[in-house]
Design a protein around this motif. Structure first.
Motif, mmCIF file in Angstrom:
data_model
loop_
_atom_site.group_PDB
_atom_site.id
_atom_site.type_symbol
_atom_site.label_atom_id
_atom_site.label_comp_id
_atom_site.label_asym_id
_atom_site.label_seq_id
_atom_site.Cartn_x
_atom_site.Cartn_y
_atom_site.Cartn_z
ATOM 1 N N GLN A 1 11.214 -4.055 1.043
ATOM 2 C CA GLN A 1 10.707 -5.398 0.826
ATOM 3 C C GLN A 1 9.797 -5.889 1.962
ATOM 4 O OE1 GLN A 1 14.084 -7.900 -0.012
ATOM 5 N NE2 GLN A 1 14.395 -6.982 -2.007
ATOM 6 N N SER A 2 9.293 -4.967 2.735
ATOM 7 C CA SER A 2 8.442 -5.333 3.861
ATOM 8 C C SER A 2 7.106 -5.875 3.390
ATOM 9 C CB SER A 2 8.208 -4.099 4.738
ATOM 10 O OG SER A 2 7.166 -4.325 5.642
ATOM 11 N N GLU A 3 6.752 -7.036 3.866
ATOM 12 C CA GLU A 3 5.470 -7.639 3.520
ATOM 13 C C GLU A 3 4.317 -6.829 4.097
ATOM 14 O OE1 GLU A 3 3.093 -11.898 3.898
ATOM 15 O OE2 GLU A 3 5.222 -11.813 4.390
ATOM 16 N N ALA A 4 4.497 -6.323 5.312
ATOM 17 C CA ALA A 4 3.432 -5.536 5.948
ATOM 18 C C ALA A 4 3.139 -4.266 5.151
ATOM 19 C CB ALA A 4 3.825 -5.184 7.377
ATOM 20 N N VAL A 5 4.167 -3.608 4.666
ATOM 21 C CA VAL A 5 3.984 -2.394 3.865
ATOM 22 C C VAL A 5 3.384 -2.759 2.511
ATOM 23 C CG1 VAL A 5 5.152 -0.456 2.728
ATOM 24 C CG2 VAL A 5 5.792 -1.105 5.060
ATOM 25 N N PHE A 6 3.864 -3.832 1.927
ATOM 26 C CA PHE A 6 3.339 -4.261 0.631
ATOM 27 C C PHE A 6 1.840 -4.559 0.703
ATOM 28 C CE2 PHE A 6 2.235 -7.791 -2.244
ATOM 29 C CZ PHE A 6 2.489 -7.176 -3.470
ATOM 30 N N LYS A 7 1.433 -5.233 1.750
ATOM 31 C CA LYS A 7 0.017 -5.584 1.901
ATOM 32 C C LYS A 7 -0.851 -4.363 2.212
ATOM 33 C CE LYS A 7 0.530 -10.411 3.161
ATOM 34 N NZ LYS A 7 0.334 -11.429 4.181
ATOM 35 N N ALA A 8 -0.229 -3.328 2.773
ATOM 36 C CA ALA A 8 -0.981 -2.110 3.104
ATOM 37 C C ALA A 8 -1.315 -1.387 1.823
ATOM 38 C CB ALA A 8 -0.166 -1.209 4.025
ATOM 39 N N VAL B 1 -4.627 1.261 6.628
ATOM 40 C CA VAL B 1 -3.781 1.345 5.442
ATOM 41 C C VAL B 1 -3.963 2.677 4.718
ATOM 42 C CG1 VAL B 1 -3.619 -1.147 5.109
ATOM 43 C CG2 VAL B 1 -5.495 0.116 4.045
ATOM 44 N N SER B 2 -4.322 3.690 5.471
ATOM 45 C CA SER B 2 -4.490 5.014 4.877
ATOM 46 C C SER B 2 -3.127 5.564 4.447
ATOM 47 C CB SER B 2 -5.141 5.969 5.871
ATOM 48 O OG SER B 2 -4.283 6.191 6.976
ATOM 49 N N TYR B 3 -3.182 6.535 3.569
ATOM 50 C CA TYR B 3 -1.961 7.174 3.072
ATOM 51 C C TYR B 3 -1.124 7.709 4.236
ATOM 52 C CZ TYR B 3 1.033 10.228 0.291
ATOM 53 O OH TYR B 3 2.118 10.826 -0.286
ATOM 54 N N SER B 4 -1.774 8.382 5.167
ATOM 55 C CA SER B 4 -1.029 8.971 6.285
ATOM 56 C C SER B 4 -0.439 7.921 7.214
ATOM 57 C CB SER B 4 -1.900 9.951 7.069
ATOM 58 O OG SER B 4 -2.998 9.282 7.635
ATOM 59 N N ALA B 5 -1.109 6.790 7.343
ATOM 60 C CA ALA B 5 -0.619 5.741 8.235
ATOM 61 C C ALA B 5 0.557 4.968 7.638
ATOM 62 C CB ALA B 5 -1.741 4.768 8.580
ATOM 63 N N SER C 1 4.473 -3.460 13.020
ATOM 64 C CA SER C 1 3.568 -4.038 14.020
ATOM 65 C C SER C 1 2.225 -3.329 14.014
ATOM 66 C CB SER C 1 4.177 -3.946 15.420
ATOM 67 O OG SER C 1 5.309 -4.753 15.513
ATOM 68 N N ARG C 2 2.260 -1.997 13.973
ATOM 69 C CA ARG C 2 1.002 -1.233 13.943
ATOM 70 C C ARG C 2 0.188 -1.560 12.696
ATOM 71 N NH1 ARG C 2 4.342 3.007 15.402
ATOM 72 N NH2 ARG C 2 4.083 4.052 13.390
ATOM 73 N N LEU C 3 0.843 -1.674 11.559
ATOM 74 C CA LEU C 3 0.124 -1.982 10.322
ATOM 75 C C LEU C 3 -0.522 -3.364 10.386
ATOM 76 C CD1 LEU C 3 2.578 -0.641 7.589
ATOM 77 C CD2 LEU C 3 0.380 0.346 8.274
ATOM 78 N N GLN C 4 0.201 -4.315 10.947
ATOM 79 C CA GLN C 4 -0.326 -5.676 11.030
ATOM 80 C C GLN C 4 -1.475 -5.772 12.028
ATOM 81 O OE1 GLN C 4 3.324 -7.714 11.899
ATOM 82 N NE2 GLN C 4 3.809 -8.058 9.747
#
Length: 89
Positions: A82-89, A27-31, A19-22
Motif C-alpha cells: 500500500q505504499s504511495e511512493a511505489v504506487f506513484k512509481a 521509476v524504471s523497472y529495475s529501480a 525515500s530514493r523513489l521520492q
C-alpha cells in the motif's frame, strides 16, 4: 527468529527504497520492481518454510511461533503493498 530478522531488515530497506523513489524520480523497472523483489525475497522464503512446516510437521510449538509472527508479517507486507511512493512509481 529468522522471519523476525528478515522482517526488520525488509522494513528498513523498504523505507530507504521509498525515500530514493521520492527523491530521485527513477521509476524504471529495475529501480522499483527488481528492488522490491530483492527485499521481499528473504521474508517470502522464510515465511514459506514456516507455512510448509505448518502443513507437514505441525506442532504446538510451531503454531505458537507462527502465531507470534503472523501479525507482523501481515502488517509489514501490507505496508509494502500500500505504499504511495511505489504506487506513484
Amino acid at each position: 527468529v529468522a522471519v523476525s530478522g528478515a522482517l526488520s531488515s525488509m522494513e528498513s530497506e523498504f523505507e530507504s527504497l521509498e525515500s530514493r523513489l521520492q527523491q530521485s524520480g527513477d521509476v524504471s523497472y529495475s529501480a522499483v520492481i527488481e528492488e522490491l523483489e530483492k527485499l521481499e525475497a528473504p521474508v517470502e522464503y522464510s515465511w514459506g518454510v514456516v507455512n510448509h512446516l505448518m502443513g507437514v510437521k505441525n506442532s504446538d510449538e510451531l503454531r505458537a511461533a507462527h502465531g507470534e509472527v503472523q501479525g507482523e508479517v501481515v502488517k509489514t507486507t501490507t505496508k509494502l503493498s500500500q505504499s504511495e511512493a511505489v504506487f506513484k512509481a
